[in-house]
Design a protein around this motif. Structure first.
Motif, PDB file in Angstrom:
ATOM      1  N   ALA A 113       0.915  -1.648  -0.103  1.00  0.00           N
ATOM      2  CA  ALA A 113      -0.001   0.212  -0.273  1.00  0.00           C
ATOM      3  C   ALA A 113       0.882   1.056   0.001  1.00  0.00           C
ATOM      4  O   ALA A 113       0.481   2.122  -0.747  1.00  0.00           O
ATOM      5  CB  ALA A 113      -0.956  -0.106   1.642  1.00  0.00           C
ATOM      6  N   GLU A 114       2.018   1.282   1.261  1.00  0.00           N
ATOM      7  CA  GLU A 114       2.998   2.579   0.596  1.00  0.00           C
ATOM      8  C   GLU A 114       3.419   3.033  -0.663  1.00  0.00           C
ATOM      9  O   GLU A 114       3.629   3.474  -1.451  1.00  0.00           O
ATOM     10  CB  GLU A 114       4.104   2.294   2.024  1.00  0.00           C
ATOM     11  N   PHE A 115       4.053   1.314  -1.213  1.00  0.00           N
ATOM     12  CA  PHE A 115       4.618   1.654  -2.322  1.00  0.00           C
ATOM     13  C   PHE A 115       3.580   2.392  -3.695  1.00  0.00           C
ATOM     14  O   PHE A 115       3.856   2.663  -3.842  1.00  0.00           O
ATOM     15  CB  PHE A 115       5.144   0.064  -2.851  1.00  0.00           C
ATOM     16  N   LYS A 116       2.154   1.379  -3.468  1.00  0.00           N
ATOM     17  CA  LYS A 116       1.087   2.227  -4.401  1.00  0.00           C
ATOM     18  C   LYS A 116       1.436   3.307  -4.186  1.00  0.00           C
ATOM     19  O   LYS A 116       0.761   4.079  -5.389  1.00  0.00           O
ATOM     20  CB  LYS A 116       0.305   1.297  -4.089  1.00  0.00           C
ATOM     21  N   ALA A 117       1.019   3.745  -2.689  1.00  0.00           N
ATOM     22  CA  ALA A 117       0.785   5.447  -2.664  1.00  0.00           C
ATOM     23  C   ALA A 117       1.393   6.724  -3.078  1.00  0.00           C
ATOM     24  O   ALA A 117       1.596   7.610  -3.898  1.00  0.00           O
ATOM     25  CB  ALA A 117       0.305   5.823  -1.540  1.00  0.00           C
ATOM     26  N   LYS A 118       3.278   6.269  -2.725  1.00  0.00           N
ATOM     27  CA  LYS A 118       4.405   7.170  -3.115  1.00  0.00           C
ATOM     28  C   LYS A 118       4.264   7.162  -4.361  1.00  0.00           C
ATOM     29  O   LYS A 118       4.632   7.939  -4.846  1.00  0.00           O
ATOM     30  CB  LYS A 118       5.839   6.156  -2.957  1.00  0.00           C
ATOM     31  N   PHE A 119       4.612   5.594  -5.467  1.00  0.00           N
ATOM     32  CA  PHE A 119       4.235   5.291  -6.838  1.00  0.00           C
ATOM     33  C   PHE A 119       3.053   6.490  -7.987  1.00  0.00           C
ATOM     34  O   PHE A 119       3.325   7.024  -8.227  1.00  0.00           O
ATOM     35  CB  PHE A 119       3.744   4.089  -7.503  1.00  0.00           C
ATOM     36  N   SER A 120       2.132   6.307  -7.132  1.00  0.00           N
ATOM     37  CA  SER A 120       1.032   6.721  -7.982  1.00  0.00           C
ATOM     38  C   SER A 120       1.311   8.290  -7.440  1.00  0.00           C
ATOM     39  O   SER A 120       0.516   9.592  -8.467  1.00  0.00           O
ATOM     40  CB  SER A 120      -0.229   6.333  -6.734  1.00  0.00           C
ATOM     41  N   ALA A 121       1.371   9.140  -6.536  1.00  0.00           N
ATOM     42  CA  ALA A 121       1.692  10.254  -6.163  1.00  0.00           C
ATOM     43  C   ALA A 121       2.437  10.648  -6.878  1.00  0.00           C
ATOM     44  O   ALA A 121       2.620  11.937  -7.533  1.00  0.00           O
ATOM     45  CB  ALA A 121       2.411  10.561  -4.070  1.00  0.00           C
ATOM     46  N   ASP A 122       3.994   9.927  -7.204  1.00  0.00           N
ATOM     47  CA  ASP A 122       4.851  10.546  -8.224  1.00  0.00           C
ATOM     48  C   ASP A 122       4.676  10.447  -9.960  1.00  0.00           C
ATOM     49  O   ASP A 122       5.047  11.890  -9.874  1.00  0.00           O
ATOM     50  CB  ASP A 122       5.946   9.608  -8.075  1.00  0.00           C
ATOM     51  N   ALA A 123       3.398   9.752  -9.872  1.00  0.00           N
ATOM     52  CA  ALA A 123       2.775   9.508 -11.348  1.00  0.00           C
ATOM     53  C   ALA A 123       2.294  11.012 -11.729  1.00  0.00           C
ATOM     54  O   ALA A 123       2.056  11.330 -12.545  1.00  0.00           O
ATOM     55  CB  ALA A 123       2.776   8.942 -11.294  1.00  0.00           C
ATOM     56  N   GLY A 124       1.901  11.399 -10.364  1.00  0.00           N
ATOM     57  CA  GLY A 124       0.394  12.299 -10.764  1.00  0.00           C
ATOM     58  C   GLY A 124       1.397  13.786 -10.215  1.00  0.00           C
ATOM     59  O   GLY A 124       1.175  15.253 -11.300  1.00  0.00           O
ATOM     60  N   ALA A 125       2.511  13.568  -9.738  1.00  0.00           N
ATOM     61  CA  ALA A 125       3.190  15.174  -8.883  1.00  0.00           C
ATOM     62  C   ALA A 125       3.841  15.164 -10.559  1.00  0.00           C
ATOM     63  O   ALA A 125       4.917  16.816 -10.854  1.00  0.00           O
ATOM     64  CB  ALA A 125       4.471  14.720  -8.420  1.00  0.00           C
ATOM     65  N   LEU A 126       4.655  13.965 -11.395  1.00  0.00           N
ATOM     66  CA  LEU A 126       5.469  14.435 -12.603  1.00  0.00           C
ATOM     67  C   LEU A 126       4.937  15.662 -13.961  1.00  0.00           C
ATOM     68  O   LEU A 126       3.818  15.531 -14.224  1.00  0.00           O
ATOM     69  CB  LEU A 126       5.920  13.684 -13.592  1.00  0.00           C
ATOM     70  N   ALA A 170      -0.871   8.669 -23.954  1.00  0.00           N
ATOM     71  CA  ALA A 170      -1.362   7.890 -23.105  1.00  0.00           C
ATOM     72  C   ALA A 170      -2.766   7.659 -22.740  1.00  0.00           C
ATOM     73  O   ALA A 170      -3.082   6.651 -21.839  1.00  0.00           O
ATOM     74  CB  ALA A 170      -0.331   7.413 -22.038  1.00  0.00           C
ATOM     75  N   TYR A 171      -3.659   8.219 -22.244  1.00  0.00           N
ATOM     76  CA  TYR A 171      -4.717   8.585 -21.752  1.00  0.00           C
ATOM     77  C   TYR A 171      -5.709   9.895 -22.269  1.00  0.00           C
ATOM     78  O   TYR A 171      -6.705   9.765 -21.169  1.00  0.00           O
ATOM     79  CB  TYR A 171      -4.420   8.877 -20.190  1.00  0.00           C
ATOM     80  N   TYR A 172      -5.168  11.091 -22.768  1.00  0.00           N
ATOM     81  CA  TYR A 172      -6.403  11.945 -22.765  1.00  0.00           C
ATOM     82  C   TYR A 172      -7.069  11.714 -23.490  1.00  0.00           C
ATOM     83  O   TYR A 172      -8.492  12.520 -23.261  1.00  0.00           O
ATOM     84  CB  TYR A 172      -5.456  13.237 -24.232  1.00  0.00           C
ATOM     85  N   LEU A 173      -7.086  10.776 -24.239  1.00  0.00           N
ATOM     86  CA  LEU A 173      -8.536  10.500 -25.233  1.00  0.00           C
ATOM     87  C   LEU A 173      -9.643   9.898 -24.667  1.00  0.00           C
ATOM     88  O   LEU A 173     -11.133  10.790 -24.064  1.00  0.00           O
ATOM     89  CB  LEU A 173      -8.294   9.448 -26.833  1.00  0.00           C
ATOM     90  N   LYS A 174      -9.497   9.571 -23.438  1.00  0.00           N
ATOM     91  CA  LYS A 174     -10.493   8.520 -21.809  1.00  0.00           C
ATOM     92  C   LYS A 174     -10.573  10.141 -20.570  1.00  0.00           C
ATOM     93  O   LYS A 174     -11.857   9.892 -20.346  1.00  0.00           O
ATOM     94  CB  LYS A 174     -10.007   7.743 -22.063  1.00  0.00           C
ATOM     95  N   TYR A 175      -9.541  10.340 -20.711  1.00  0.00           N
ATOM     96  CA  TYR A 175      -9.145  10.590 -19.346  1.00  0.00           C
ATOM     97  C   TYR A 175      -8.996  11.993 -19.085  1.00  0.00           C
ATOM     98  O   TYR A 175      -9.301  12.891 -18.828  1.00  0.00           O
ATOM     99  CB  TYR A 175      -7.803  10.059 -18.311  1.00  0.00           C
ATOM    100  N   GLN A 176      -8.753  13.012 -20.799  1.00  0.00           N
ATOM    101  CA  GLN A 176      -8.490  14.280 -20.764  1.00  0.00           C
ATOM    102  C   GLN A 176      -7.181  14.648 -19.903  1.00  0.00           C
ATOM    103  O   GLN A 176      -6.670  13.969 -19.260  1.00  0.00           O
ATOM    104  CB  GLN A 176      -9.810  14.621 -20.786  1.00  0.00           C
ATOM    105  N   ASN A 177      -7.580  15.400 -18.696  1.00  0.00           N
ATOM    106  CA  ASN A 177      -7.006  16.399 -18.056  1.00  0.00           C
ATOM    107  C   ASN A 177      -6.486  15.673 -16.543  1.00  0.00           C
ATOM    108  O   ASN A 177      -6.361  16.243 -15.717  1.00  0.00           O
ATOM    109  CB  ASN A 177      -6.923  17.703 -17.835  1.00  0.00           C
ATOM    110  N   ARG A 178      -7.466  14.556 -16.603  1.00  0.00           N
ATOM    111  CA  ARG A 178      -7.238  13.591 -15.003  1.00  0.00           C
ATOM    112  C   ARG A 178      -6.961  12.557 -15.132  1.00  0.00           C
ATOM    113  O   ARG A 178      -7.123  11.418 -15.296  1.00  0.00           O
ATOM    114  CB  ARG A 178      -9.372  13.303 -14.917  1.00  0.00           C
ATOM    115  N   ARG A 179      -5.455  12.786 -14.869  1.00  0.00           N
ATOM    116  CA  ARG A 179      -4.106  12.157 -14.999  1.00  0.00           C
ATOM    117  C   ARG A 179      -4.250  10.860 -13.508  1.00  0.00           C
ATOM    118  O   ARG A 179      -3.851  10.102 -14.173  1.00  0.00           O
ATOM    119  CB  ARG A 179      -2.972  12.485 -14.818  1.00  0.00           C
ATOM    120  N   GLU A 181      -6.614   9.658 -12.397  1.00  0.00           N
ATOM    121  CA  GLU A 181      -7.788   8.864 -13.124  1.00  0.00           C
ATOM    122  C   GLU A 181      -7.621   7.773 -13.390  1.00  0.00           C
ATOM    123  O   GLU A 181      -8.243   6.586 -13.086  1.00  0.00           O
ATOM    124  CB  GLU A 181      -8.900   9.283 -13.786  1.00  0.00           C
ATOM    125  N   TYR A 182      -6.512   8.307 -14.390  1.00  0.00           N
ATOM    126  CA  TYR A 182      -5.879   6.878 -15.046  1.00  0.00           C
ATOM    127  C   TYR A 182      -5.031   6.337 -14.075  1.00  0.00           C
ATOM    128  O   TYR A 182      -4.876   5.504 -14.321  1.00  0.00           O
ATOM    129  CB  TYR A 182      -5.073   7.934 -16.655  1.00  0.00           C
TER     130      TYR A 182
END
Ligand code: MN
Length: 204
Positions: A113-126, A170-179, A181-182
């Motif tokens: 859970a900690e790994f997933k949370a950190k990875f997702s946070a870094d992906a969102g922040a890039l 990688a995600y814009y068609l379905k998620y637009q600016n909602r990275r 959610e992707y």
């Protein structure tokens, strides 16, 4: 031509509803294919480089002639990164890793859970376009972000065993600016047994 676009190990619609078929088709046949074609064009007059493994070129970019160094970095990186990306997803993936991979994640991050949370946070922040990676040095794992089509091979940052493409293509068609959610949807696709194989290979 030394490099070819690899076939996907599943149909374009296999990752629905998390990644839509149109995005997969464009991502593979247009974006990835362009990296392959431009890498081949860069290497056309450099026959000795054509026989080297791509990972070896990316690990030692200073050994690549300066006139094609940027092209190898961007398009060679693009080819290597996407080739890994397709394989670490599958229909019916997700859940949590097992075995040695689970132990290594626990050892390096405390819990899945900690790994997933950190990875997702870094992906969102890039900022802008790039990738987030899980890298291995032996059993030591790390989360690393890189811009553009760079990857940790280029900076001696460990061996990438898992990565997420956060370019808008990688995600814009379905998620637009909602990275975010992707990113959250993508966890439902992970082929953990392939990541485990990548971890085992990285230790050799
Ligand atoms: Mn991409």
């Amino acid at each position: 031509m030394p490099y070819e676009l690899p076939k996907l190990p599943y149909a374009y619609d296999a990752l629905e509803p998390f990644i839509d078929a149109k995005t997969m088709e464009l991502h593979h046949t247009k974006h990835h294919n362009t990296y392959v074609q431009k890498l081949n064009a860069a290497l056309e007059k450099h026959t000795t480089l054509q026989t080297k493994p791509l990972a070896a070129l990316l690990t030692d970019l200073n050994g690549v002639p300066s006139e094609i160094r940027s092209a190898v970095r961007n398009h060679g990186g693009g080819h290597w990164n996407h080739s890994l990306f397709w394989t670490i997803m599958k229909k019916g993936g997700g859940g949590e890793p097992q075995g040695e991979l689970a132990s290594a994640i626990k050892g390096s991050f405390g819990s899945f859970a900690e790994f997933k949370a950190k990875f997702s946070a870094d992906a969102g922040a890039l900022f802008g376009s790039g990738w987030v990676w899980l890298t291995a040095r032996g059993k030591e794992l790390a989360i690393v972000s890189t811009p553009n089509q760079d990857n940790p091979l280029m900076s001696a940052g460990g061996h990438p065993i898992f990565g997420l493409d956060v370019w808008e293509h990688a995600y814009y068609l379905k998620y637009q600016n909602r990275r975010p959610e992707y990113i959250e949807a993508w966890w439902n696709l992970i082929n953990w047994s392939q990541v485990q194989d990548n971890l085992a290979a990285a230790g050799k």
